[in-house]
Design a protein around this motif. Structure first.
Motif, PDB file in Angstrom:
ATOM      1  N   ASP A   1      28.531  -2.774  39.868  1.00  0.00           N
ATOM      2  CA  ASP A   1      28.991  -2.271  41.165  1.00  0.00           C
ATOM      3  C   ASP A   1      29.860  -3.267  41.928  1.00  0.00           C
ATOM      4  N   GLY A   2      30.186  -4.399  41.312  1.00  0.00           N
ATOM      5  CA  GLY A   2      31.095  -5.360  41.926  1.00  0.00           C
ATOM      6  C   GLY A   2      30.518  -6.142  43.081  1.00  0.00           C
ATOM      7  N   ASN A   3      29.177  -6.230  43.189  1.00  0.00           N
ATOM      8  CA  ASN A   3      28.564  -6.940  44.322  1.00  0.00           C
ATOM      9  C   ASN A   3      28.278  -8.410  44.020  1.00  0.00           C
ATOM     10  N   GLY A   4      28.650  -8.886  42.819  1.00  0.00           N
ATOM     11  CA  GLY A   4      28.437 -10.280  42.467  1.00  0.00           C
ATOM     12  C   GLY A   4      27.161 -10.543  41.693  1.00  0.00           C
ATOM     13  N   SER A   5      26.320  -9.531  41.520  1.00  0.00           N
ATOM     14  CA  SER A   5      25.069  -9.675  40.773  1.00  0.00           C
ATOM     15  C   SER A   5      25.151  -8.919  39.455  1.00  0.00           C
ATOM     16  N   TRP A   6      24.759  -9.603  38.382  1.00  0.00           N
ATOM     17  CA  TRP A   6      24.712  -8.953  37.070  1.00  0.00           C
ATOM     18  C   TRP A   6      23.378  -8.250  36.915  1.00  0.00           C
ATOM     19  N   THR A   7      23.416  -7.037  36.400  1.00  0.00           N
ATOM     20  CA  THR A   7      22.231  -6.214  36.230  1.00  0.00           C
ATOM     21  C   THR A   7      22.252  -5.582  34.834  1.00  0.00           C
ATOM     22  N   PRO A   8      21.130  -4.996  34.408  1.00  0.00           N
ATOM     23  CA  PRO A   8      21.061  -4.496  33.038  1.00  0.00           C
ATOM     24  C   PRO A   8      21.816  -3.194  32.814  1.00  0.00           C
ATOM     25  N   GLY A   9      22.181  -3.023  31.582  1.00  0.00           N
ATOM     26  CA  GLY A   9      22.709  -1.773  31.090  1.00  0.00           C
ATOM     27  C   GLY A   9      22.298  -1.654  29.632  1.00  0.00           C
ATOM     28  N   ILE A  10      22.267  -0.452  29.129  1.00  0.00           N
ATOM     29  CA  ILE A  10      21.980  -0.234  27.724  1.00  0.00           C
ATOM     30  C   ILE A  10      22.933   0.818  27.177  1.00  0.00           C
ATOM     31  N   VAL A  11      23.162   0.749  25.877  1.00  0.00           N
ATOM     32  CA  VAL A  11      23.990   1.726  25.182  1.00  0.00           C
ATOM     33  C   VAL A  11      23.174   2.266  24.016  1.00  0.00           C
ATOM     34  N   ALA A  12      23.221   3.581  23.839  1.00  0.00           N
ATOM     35  CA  ALA A  12      22.470   4.236  22.768  1.00  0.00           C
ATOM     36  C   ALA A  12      23.343   5.293  22.098  1.00  0.00           C
ATOM     37  N   ASP A  13      22.996   5.628  20.868  1.00  0.00           N
ATOM     38  CA  ASP A  13      23.646   6.758  20.213  1.00  0.00           C
ATOM     39  C   ASP A  13      23.267   8.025  20.952  1.00  0.00           C
ATOM     40  N   ASP A  14      24.257   8.858  21.227  1.00  0.00           N
ATOM     41  CA  ASP A  14      24.014  10.137  21.889  1.00  0.00           C
ATOM     42  C   ASP A  14      23.642  11.166  20.820  1.00  0.00           C
ATOM     43  N   PRO A  15      22.618  11.971  21.059  1.00  0.00           N
ATOM     44  CA  PRO A  15      22.222  12.976  20.067  1.00  0.00           C
ATOM     45  C   PRO A  15      23.344  13.956  19.724  1.00  0.00           C
ATOM     46  N   GLU A  16      24.279  14.152  20.641  1.00  0.00           N
ATOM     47  CA  GLU A  16      25.398  15.069  20.410  1.00  0.00           C
ATOM     48  C   GLU A  16      26.602  14.356  19.810  1.00  0.00           C
ATOM     49  N   GLY A  17      26.450  13.081  19.484  1.00  0.00           N
ATOM     50  CA  GLY A  17      27.540  12.283  18.931  1.00  0.00           C
ATOM     51  C   GLY A  17      28.069  11.287  19.945  1.00  0.00           C
ATOM     52  N   GLY A  18      28.606  10.207  19.473  1.00  0.00           N
ATOM     53  CA  GLY A  18      29.162   9.168  20.331  1.00  0.00           C
ATOM     54  C   GLY A  18      28.104   8.226  20.886  1.00  0.00           C
ATOM     55  N   ARG A  19      28.477   7.486  21.908  1.00  0.00           N
ATOM     56  CA  ARG A  19      27.591   6.526  22.566  1.00  0.00           C
ATOM     57  C   ARG A  19      27.382   6.933  24.014  1.00  0.00           C
ATOM     58  N   ARG A  20      26.172   6.719  24.506  1.00  0.00           N
ATOM     59  CA  ARG A  20      25.847   6.982  25.904  1.00  0.00           C
ATOM     60  C   ARG A  20      25.471   5.669  26.555  1.00  0.00           C
ATOM     61  N   TRP A  21      26.056   5.403  27.723  1.00  0.00           N
ATOM     62  CA  TRP A  21      25.811   4.196  28.498  1.00  0.00           C
ATOM     63  C   TRP A  21      24.879   4.538  29.655  1.00  0.00           C
ATOM     64  N   TYR A  22      23.905   3.646  29.909  1.00  0.00           N
ATOM     65  CA  TYR A  22      22.954   3.778  31.018  1.00  0.00           C
ATOM     66  C   TYR A  22      22.986   2.459  31.782  1.00  0.00           C
ATOM     67  N   LEU A  23      23.339   2.499  33.042  1.00  0.00           N
ATOM     68  CA  LEU A  23      23.545   1.274  33.815  1.00  0.00           C
ATOM     69  C   LEU A  23      22.653   1.242  35.048  1.00  0.00           C
TER      70      LEU A  23
END
Length: 101
Positions: A39-61
């Motif tokens: 979010d550009g506030n200067g703090s690093w926070t977690p995110g994860i990436v997973a295979d999407d069941p419908e194909g491709g990758r899904r990002w969760y932040l």
């Protein structure tokens, strides 16, 4: 390494020695960790990436150092692509990128 319950544990330190200052569960054994200042506030926070069941990758932040519900979720990349988040335009916010074979 994932917990016994399958959740991925994050242990974050604010220095180079000792145990984690902040510990929480976010993601599972099948997700890839991708930290960033989402979010550009200067703090690093977690995110994860997973295979999407419908194909491709899904990002969760997340925009906080906690587990729980994602602050942002979207599809980006193909299965097998490597997540490479960075501040690509120099504006102080980390955004997704992918590398593919």
């Amino acid at each position: 390494m994932p917990n016994e319950d399958g959740a991925r544990r994050w242990h974050l330190r604010s220095n180079t020695t000792g145990v984690g200052d902040v510990t929480f569960r976010y993601g599972n054994a099948n997700t890839l960790p991708v930290p960033g200042d989402w979010d550009g506030n200067g703090s690093w926070t977690p995110g994860i990436v997973a295979d999407d069941p419908e194909g491709g990758r899904r990002w969760y932040l997340k925009n906080s150092l906690t587990g729980g519900v994602d602050d942002l979720e979207f599809k980006y990349g193909n299965r097998g692509s490597y997540p490479v988040p960075a501040d690509w335009d120099g504006n102080g916010t980390v955004t997704p990128g992918i590398a593919e074979n």
